[in-house]
Design an enzyme around this catalytic site. Structure first.
Site, mmCIF file in Angstrom:
data_model
loop_
_atom_site.group_PDB
_atom_site.id
_atom_site.type_symbol
_atom_site.label_atom_id
_atom_site.label_comp_id
_atom_site.label_asym_id
_atom_site.label_seq_id
_atom_site.Cartn_x
_atom_site.Cartn_y
_atom_site.Cartn_z
ATOM 1 N N ILE A 67 55.678 31.555 -44.155
ATOM 2 C CA ILE A 67 55.170 32.831 -43.662
ATOM 3 C C ILE A 67 54.903 33.796 -44.811
ATOM 4 O O ILE A 67 53.897 34.521 -44.804
ATOM 5 C CB ILE A 67 56.165 33.447 -42.658
ATOM 6 N N TYR A 210 73.432 31.802 -38.796
ATOM 7 C CA TYR A 210 72.049 32.293 -38.803
ATOM 8 C C TYR A 210 71.867 33.388 -37.752
ATOM 9 O O TYR A 210 71.297 34.447 -38.034
ATOM 10 C CB TYR A 210 71.099 31.129 -38.533
#
Length: 269
Positions: A67, A210
């Protein structure tokens, strides 16, 4: 090591292979990012209060792949002055940096590469100073994209693993903010985009660290939004869906390194 934990670790090794599953491309994430940035910064050419006209400047972290790299190219090709930050420029990411520079040269893009390791206070400070020399001390948009994942059951996560992921996914964005916000407050203008995840709202098994990191990043971003509003600075979060990037390949590497360290140094594992 008891059988239950042995089987759990072997299961995680199998899971690491499954992380290679193909996921959607970066187009959706890019669409989310540009939909936020472009209305706030509608034109590459911009007349400031001082009477100067210059391009809007965008700084993006984690641009070696995925990204970050795609976002840097999109904004550079859209006429923004784009500063792509990458860590380890002289070693493992030298090729990625060289490719971006070649694209910039071949397409005559206002795209620059600076070295920033977001886990290092000194590297962030020096990287932002280098960026400031490029953009004339003007940070219009900062996109905190860099991040890592280490998939393991919470029970098995050693303290060092928690520290590593939190230092990157949360403190990395905080370090960037500390260095760029003085510029934005002087400008009385600026936009910080935090790339989080659906895992910042919904918890998934094996992704305890996470998810905790992303929840923390979103909470920090919400607080910053209130704190910075009086200075004309906005903070937004973008939650891309599963995207085919190096996040998963890197996660496999982090997992294998962590399991190897655990099996060799932690009694009972």
């Amino acid at each position: 090591m008891d059988t239950t934990r042995r089987n759990l670790i072997f299961g995680m090794l199998a899971t690491s292979s499954a992380l290679a599953v193909t996921t959607p491309g970066v187009k959706q994430a890019l669409s989310q990012i540009t939909d936020i940035v472009n209305p706030a910064m509608p034109a590459a050419g911009y007349a400031y209060a001082q009477g100067n006209t210059t391009k809007k400047s965008v700084l993006i972290t984690g641009c070696s792949s995925g990204i970050g790299r795609a976002t840097a190219l999109v904004f550079a090709r859209s006429g923004y002055q784009t500063i792509a930050s990458i860590r380890n420029l002289q070693t493992k990411n030298a090729r990625a940096a060289s490719e971006l520079r070649s694209i910039a040269k071949n397409e005559n893009l206002d795209l620059h590469v600076v070295e920033i390791d977001i886990t290092s206070d000194q590297s962030v400070r020096e990287g932002i100073q280098a960026a400031a020399k490029i953009n004339g001390n003007r940070f219009d948009v900062v996109i905190n994209n860099a991040g890592i994942m280490l998939p393991l059951p919470v029970e098995l996560l050693p303290a060092t693993a928690w520290q590593m992921t939190f230092d990157t996914n949360v403190m990395g964005a905080s370090r960037i903010g500390r260095e760029v916000l003085p510029y934005m407050r002087i400008q009385q203008d600026g936009l910080i985009v935090q790339i989080t995840s659906g895992a910042g709202r919904v918890v998934f098994p094996l992704l305890g660290s996470y998810c905790a990191n992303k929840f923390a990043l979103e909470a920090m971003s919400d607080a910053m939004r209130y704190e910075l509003a009086p200075f004309g600075v906005d903070v937004v979060v973008v939650q891309p869906d599963d995207t085919k990037t190096r996040l998963f390949a890197n996660a496999r590497n982090y997992l294998q390194q962590t399991l190897k360290a655990m099996s060799s140094s932690v009694p009972g594992y």
